[in-house]
Write a protein that holds these residues in place. Sequence first.
Motif, PDB file in Angstrom:
ATOM      1  N   ASN A  60       0.835  -1.191   0.000  1.00  0.00           N
ATOM      2  CA  ASN A  60       0.000   0.000   0.000  1.00  0.00           C
ATOM      3  C   ASN A  60       0.876   1.250   0.000  1.00  0.00           C
ATOM      4  O   ASN A  60       1.668   1.472   0.906  1.00  0.00           O
ATOM      5  N   VAL A  61       0.725   2.055  -1.026  1.00  0.00           N
ATOM      6  CA  VAL A  61       1.519   3.271  -1.182  1.00  0.00           C
ATOM      7  C   VAL A  61       1.295   4.233  -0.010  1.00  0.00           C
ATOM      8  O   VAL A  61       2.207   4.928   0.418  1.00  0.00           O
ATOM      9  N   ALA A  62       0.089   4.252   0.536  1.00  0.00           N
ATOM     10  CA  ALA A  62      -0.249   5.191   1.617  1.00  0.00           C
ATOM     11  C   ALA A  62       0.417   4.833   2.943  1.00  0.00           C
ATOM     12  O   ALA A  62       0.503   5.679   3.832  1.00  0.00           O
ATOM     13  N   HIS A  63       0.899   3.584   3.096  1.00  0.00           N
ATOM     14  CA  HIS A  63       1.414   3.150   4.401  1.00  0.00           C
ATOM     15  C   HIS A  63       2.873   2.712   4.365  1.00  0.00           C
ATOM     16  O   HIS A  63       3.358   2.124   5.323  1.00  0.00           O
ATOM     17  N   TRP A  64       3.603   3.013   3.293  1.00  0.00           N
ATOM     18  CA  TRP A  64       4.954   2.493   3.154  1.00  0.00           C
ATOM     19  C   TRP A  64       5.913   3.019   4.213  1.00  0.00           C
ATOM     20  O   TRP A  64       6.895   2.366   4.555  1.00  0.00           O
ATOM     21  N   TYR A  65       5.643   4.163   4.779  1.00  0.00           N
ATOM     22  CA  TYR A  65       6.575   4.823   5.708  1.00  0.00           C
ATOM     23  C   TYR A  65       6.313   4.449   7.175  1.00  0.00           C
ATOM     24  O   TYR A  65       7.005   4.921   8.068  1.00  0.00           O
ATOM     25  N   GLU A  66       5.332   3.593   7.455  1.00  0.00           N
ATOM     26  CA  GLU A  66       4.925   3.301   8.834  1.00  0.00           C
ATOM     27  C   GLU A  66       5.966   2.527   9.632  1.00  0.00           C
ATOM     28  O   GLU A  66       6.002   2.623  10.849  1.00  0.00           O
ATOM     29  N   SER A  67       6.770   1.743   8.959  1.00  0.00           N
ATOM     30  CA  SER A  67       7.823   1.007   9.657  1.00  0.00           C
ATOM     31  C   SER A  67       8.979   0.782   8.695  1.00  0.00           C
ATOM     32  O   SER A  67       8.821   0.864   7.470  1.00  0.00           O
ATOM     33  N   GLU A  68      10.126   0.482   9.258  1.00  0.00           N
ATOM     34  CA  GLU A  68      11.305   0.223   8.430  1.00  0.00           C
ATOM     35  C   GLU A  68      11.072  -1.006   7.547  1.00  0.00           C
ATOM     36  O   GLU A  68      11.483  -1.044   6.385  1.00  0.00           O
ATOM     37  N   GLU A  69      10.385  -2.005   8.096  1.00  0.00           N
ATOM     38  CA  GLU A  69      10.079  -3.230   7.345  1.00  0.00           C
ATOM     39  C   GLU A  69       9.171  -2.935   6.145  1.00  0.00           C
ATOM     40  O   GLU A  69       9.414  -3.405   5.037  1.00  0.00           O
ATOM     41  N   LYS A  70       8.136  -2.132   6.374  1.00  0.00           N
ATOM     42  CA  LYS A  70       7.229  -1.769   5.273  1.00  0.00           C
ATOM     43  C   LYS A  70       7.959  -0.937   4.227  1.00  0.00           C
ATOM     44  O   LYS A  70       7.745  -1.105   3.027  1.00  0.00           O
ATOM     45  N   GLU A  71       8.826  -0.050   4.679  1.00  0.00           N
ATOM     46  CA  GLU A  71       9.593   0.791   3.759  1.00  0.00           C
ATOM     47  C   GLU A  71      10.517  -0.065   2.884  1.00  0.00           C
ATOM     48  O   GLU A  71      10.602   0.144   1.673  1.00  0.00           O
ATOM     49  N   GLN A  72      11.170  -1.036   3.498  1.00  0.00           N
ATOM     50  CA  GLN A  72      12.067  -1.924   2.753  1.00  0.00           C
ATOM     51  C   GLN A  72      11.286  -2.790   1.760  1.00  0.00           C
ATOM     52  O   GLN A  72      11.682  -2.950   0.607  1.00  0.00           O
ATOM     53  N   SER A  73      10.155  -3.329   2.198  1.00  0.00           N
ATOM     54  CA  SER A  73       9.310  -4.151   1.331  1.00  0.00           C
ATOM     55  C   SER A  73       8.802  -3.341   0.142  1.00  0.00           C
ATOM     56  O   SER A  73       8.808  -3.810  -1.001  1.00  0.00           O
ATOM     57  N   PHE A  74       8.374  -2.116   0.405  1.00  0.00           N
ATOM     58  CA  PHE A  74       7.877  -1.206  -0.621  1.00  0.00           C
ATOM     59  C   PHE A  74       8.977  -0.941  -1.656  1.00  0.00           C
ATOM     60  O   PHE A  74       8.751  -1.036  -2.866  1.00  0.00           O
ATOM     61  N   GLU A  75      10.155  -0.606  -1.170  1.00  0.00           N
ATOM     62  CA  GLU A  75      11.279  -0.303  -2.052  1.00  0.00           C
ATOM     63  C   GLU A  75      11.669  -1.510  -2.900  1.00  0.00           C
ATOM     64  O   GLU A  75      11.880  -1.389  -4.111  1.00  0.00           O
ATOM     65  N   GLU A  76      11.752  -2.681  -2.298  1.00  0.00           N
ATOM     66  CA  GLU A  76      12.101  -3.900  -3.038  1.00  0.00           C
ATOM     67  C   GLU A  76      11.065  -4.208  -4.114  1.00  0.00           C
ATOM     68  O   GLU A  76      11.415  -4.566  -5.237  1.00  0.00           O
ATOM     69  N   TYR A  77       9.805  -4.072  -3.791  1.00  0.00           N
ATOM     70  CA  TYR A  77       8.716  -4.367  -4.720  1.00  0.00           C
ATOM     71  C   TYR A  77       8.788  -3.466  -5.957  1.00  0.00           C
ATOM     72  O   TYR A  77       8.825  -3.942  -7.091  1.00  0.00           O
ATOM     73  N   TYR A  78       8.827  -2.160  -5.738  1.00  0.00           N
ATOM     74  CA  TYR A  78       8.814  -1.231  -6.866  1.00  0.00           C
ATOM     75  C   TYR A  78      10.136  -1.195  -7.631  1.00  0.00           C
ATOM     76  O   TYR A  78      10.141  -1.020  -8.849  1.00  0.00           O
ATOM     77  N   SER A  79      11.249  -1.378  -6.946  1.00  0.00           N
ATOM     78  CA  SER A  79      12.544  -1.463  -7.642  1.00  0.00           C
ATOM     79  C   SER A  79      12.573  -2.677  -8.555  1.00  0.00           C
ATOM     80  O   SER A  79      13.057  -2.606  -9.688  1.00  0.00           O
ATOM     81  N   SER A  80      12.060  -3.790  -8.061  1.00  0.00           N
ATOM     82  CA  SER A  80      12.041  -5.022  -8.839  1.00  0.00           C
ATOM     83  C   SER A  80      11.173  -4.884 -10.089  1.00  0.00           C
ATOM     84  O   SER A  80      11.580  -5.284 -11.192  1.00  0.00           O
ATOM     85  N   ILE A  81      10.003  -4.317  -9.941  1.00  0.00           N
ATOM     86  CA  ILE A  81       9.101  -4.165 -11.091  1.00  0.00           C
ATOM     87  C   ILE A  81       9.697  -3.204 -12.119  1.00  0.00           C
ATOM     88  O   ILE A  81       9.675  -3.468 -13.324  1.00  0.00           O
ATOM     89  N   THR A  82      10.262  -2.096 -11.649  1.00  0.00           N
ATOM     90  CA  THR A  82      10.909  -1.139 -12.545  1.00  0.00           C
ATOM     91  C   THR A  82      12.032  -1.814 -13.323  1.00  0.00           C
ATOM     92  O   THR A  82      12.143  -1.670 -14.543  1.00  0.00           O
ATOM     93  N   GLU A  83      12.849  -2.571 -12.617  1.00  0.00           N
ATOM     94  CA  GLU A  83      13.960  -3.300 -13.232  1.00  0.00           C
ATOM     95  C   GLU A  83      13.451  -4.300 -14.278  1.00  0.00           C
ATOM     96  O   GLU A  83      14.029  -4.419 -15.362  1.00  0.00           O
ATOM     97  N   LYS A  84      12.365  -4.987 -13.973  1.00  0.00           N
ATOM     98  CA  LYS A  84      11.789  -5.957 -14.901  1.00  0.00           C
ATOM     99  C   LYS A  84      11.317  -5.295 -16.197  1.00  0.00           C
ATOM    100  O   LYS A  84      11.578  -5.797 -17.290  1.00  0.00           O
ATOM    101  N   PHE A  85      10.625  -4.175 -16.077  1.00  0.00           N
ATOM    102  CA  PHE A  85      10.152  -3.474 -17.274  1.00  0.00           C
ATOM    103  C   PHE A  85      11.326  -3.019 -18.146  1.00  0.00           C
ATOM    104  O   PHE A  85      11.338  -3.239 -19.352  1.00  0.00           O
ATOM    105  N   ILE A  86      12.319  -2.405 -17.533  1.00  0.00           N
ATOM    106  CA  ILE A  86      13.444  -1.864 -18.298  1.00  0.00           C
ATOM    107  C   ILE A  86      14.274  -2.976 -18.931  1.00  0.00           C
ATOM    108  O   ILE A  86      14.626  -2.896 -20.120  1.00  0.00           O
TER     109      ILE A  86
END
Length: 172
Positions: A60-86
């Motif tokens: 959930n984009v609205a809750h990514w900053y609530e914890s370090e774990e959520k922030e890391q999960s958010f970053e890994e998810y979107y970095s991975s998808i971006t990398e896959k497209f490119i």
Amino acid sequence: MKTITESEMDFGKFDEADLFHIEASKIYKNLGSGIKTVEFILKYGENSIMFLEAKKSCPNVAHWYESEEKEQSFEEYYSSITEKFIASFQIYLAVILKKYQDTSEVGERLQTVNGMKDIHLKFVLVVKNAEDTWLAGPLAELKARLLQIRKIWGVEVAVLNEELASEYKLTC
């Protein structure tokens, strides 16, 4: 006609001349580890080429900053998808530029692109369990992360749920 099952969704039935199941291809496997790709590339309509990535869920984009774990999960998810497209886009360009000897796994209508200026490129993320009202957050995140490639190549980005994917005749 081919159906691809990914993330508990059935995509297809696609004419194999319009399809490059990149994730299952020898081209991709021969590149070795360290490269991520989307599920498949599809010639969609007369002048669109779609790069499709499927996921069961999305942070959930609205809750990514609530914890370090959520922030890391958010970053890994979107970095991975971006990398896959490119990476998938680059592999596809290498295919149409005849960089690989054996391109038999690439649908013939994907191999015969006569002018990229007339082709609409689309990066599509399909999230199985997403509500319509919630799709704007992931879309904004991917658009921001893919800004360079969007500007250079005019790539459109879309985030769909399973229901919308069905309306666009991507799922069966």
